[in-house]
Design an enzyme around this catalytic site. Structure first.
Site: not given
Length: 452
Positions: A104, A246, A248, A250
């Site tokens: 993440s 960010d 990843d 999400d």
């Protein structure tokens, strides 16, 4: 070896336990075994695997693939794709599970693995516990497939295209982005191809920054946690909005036309107000977390809908949303869940809903965000060597008590551990930035001495 799963999958430093190839291989085996139970005779488990752009992703992807195929499961390799895209593909392809290789918003040195069930939701606690027991036990080898029953791996070449179509379909057809200047910061992460394609195909005038991942620069002074470059680019381009994701994909943090950062809590209020005005805010309820700014609670009261504060972590937000019948929830980090559209937080989907609200209302983002007054809030992250229950550490309890007494009801204190890192988070809200910072640093210093 202790517990593997935290609040958001398994995390750690890449190529070190538990983020090493051996553990990833065993995770692939264990998940394949668990999701195979109860399936019809002759059913061959199918699992998708996607990743972000960090260099260790290839190693962990390969290890997971080997683990799944060694148990007789087939693998669909998605390549680089945002976490919510992997959740979408898992559910839409009716796969049995999906792996996300990503840490993440963490730096490149870290990595993580999240697991989605075939429904597109994250695994249950019970399934995670069983998978942990299998990985940490010694029974997996006996469950491995015979040579003629080994699985195969294929690469799904159109995964990004499928996800792009899904996202475009969440944007109201009657709206057009023609003439809208947008700056995107993809954080050198998983959105670097998908996000620009979506906004360009919807007609926006798009400028992209930090879209050249090299395996090491993911989240490095860019993306949702570092908006300095985005704010400057918005002003330089005269853009209506800046959107930062960010690593990843999400999370979303936005920047308004004046170059000011808009928090995740403000994004929640902007979207909740629009859904409420349209009669589409389910049960007239917005779900956030105990870390949300006090201004969010007051905004909910002002605009006539209810607010529920869940425990910190997107899985707890989602659990409470489903339990209470809410369709909008999220965290101040910018992790927002639109349950009418998706099973998980999605930064790109959130970005589309923010722009849609601007177009529907004809208002600037700064004007929309002004619906919420942001109380001074300071968050201090303290590195710790151990994580005892906060209430069992007398000196920390005393420091919190002193701050709460001095705030005298004009603020609040929240001290909790990160679920993914060796950090203790000290959050204080207060009447002024100076006082808030003073109380937060005083408590943080006590935590450093007690647990550092």
């Amino acid at each position: 070896m202790g517990k593997l799963f935290g609040t958001d999958g398994i995390r750690g430093q890449a190529n070190r336990y538990p983020m090493d190839a051996i553990t990833a291989y065993r995770l692939g085996q264990a998940v394949t075994h668990v999701v195979s139970r109860g399936k019809p005779a002759g059913h061959r488990v199918r699992i998708v695997i996607g990743k972000d752009t960090r260099i260790s992703g290839d190693m962990l992807e390969g290890a997971l693939e080997a683990g799944v195929t060694s148990m007789g499961g087939n693998v669909e390799l998605l390549g680089v794709l945002p976490t919510p895209g992997i959740a979408y593909i898992t559910e839409s392809m009716r796969a049995d599970a999906g792996f996300v290789v990503s840490a993440s918003h963490n730096p490149y040195q870290d990595n993580g693995i999240k697991v989605f069930a075939g429904t597109g939701y994250k695994l249950s606690d019970e399934d995670e516990h069983e998978i942990e027991d299998l990985i940490l036990g010694d029974g997996l080898d006996a469950l491995a497939a015979a040579p003629h029953d080994l699985g195969r791996a294929h690469r799904l070449e159109d995964a990004a295209g499928r996800y792009t179509v899904f996202l475009k379909n969440t944007f109201p057809r009657e709206l057009s982005m023609e003439g809208v200047k947008v700056v995107l910061d993809t954080g050198n992460g998983a959105t670097f191809q998908v996000a620009p394609a979506i906004f360009r195909e919807l007609g926006a005038d798009v400028t992209v920054i930090h879209d050249e991942p090299d395996g090491y620069n993911i989240n490095e002074n860019c993306g949702s946690q570092h908006t300095e470059d985005l704010r400057a680019a918005v002003l330089a381009r005269g853009a209506q909005v800046g959107l930062a994701f960010d690593g990843d994909g999400d999370r979303l943090i936005a920047v308004d036309e004046r170059g000011q950062e808009i928090t995740g809590d403000q994004i929640l209020v902007v979207c909740a107000n629009q859904l409420h005005d349209e009669g589409r805010l389910a049960n007239d309820l917005l779900v956030s977390t105990v870390m949300s700014n006090l201004g969010l609670t007051l905004a909910c009261e002002k605009y006539g809908y209810k607010h529920h504060a869940a425990k910190v972590g997107d899985r707890y937000v989602l659990e409470d949303m489903r339990r209470l019948g809410a369709n909008l929830g999220g965290e101040d980090s910018g992790h927002v869940i639109f349950l009418d559209h998706h099973t998980t937080g999605d930064g790109e989907l959130t970005a589309l809903q923010v722009v849609a609200t601007m177009l529907k209302t004809g208002r600037t983002l700064s004007d929309l965000a002004a619906a919420m007054d942001v109380f001074p809030q300071v968050l201090v992250n303290v590195e710790v060597n151990r994580k005892p229950v906060i209430d069992t550490v007398p000196e920390i309890v005393a420091a919190i008590g002193r701050a709460e007494t001095e705030l005298a009801g004009k603020g609040r204190v929240l001290v909790r551990y990160s679920g993914t890192q060796n950090l203790c988070r000290v959050m204080v809200e207060g009447p002024t930035q100076e006082l808030t910072g003073h109380y937060a640093e005083a408590i943080a210093e006590v935590v450093r001495c007690a647990l550092g």
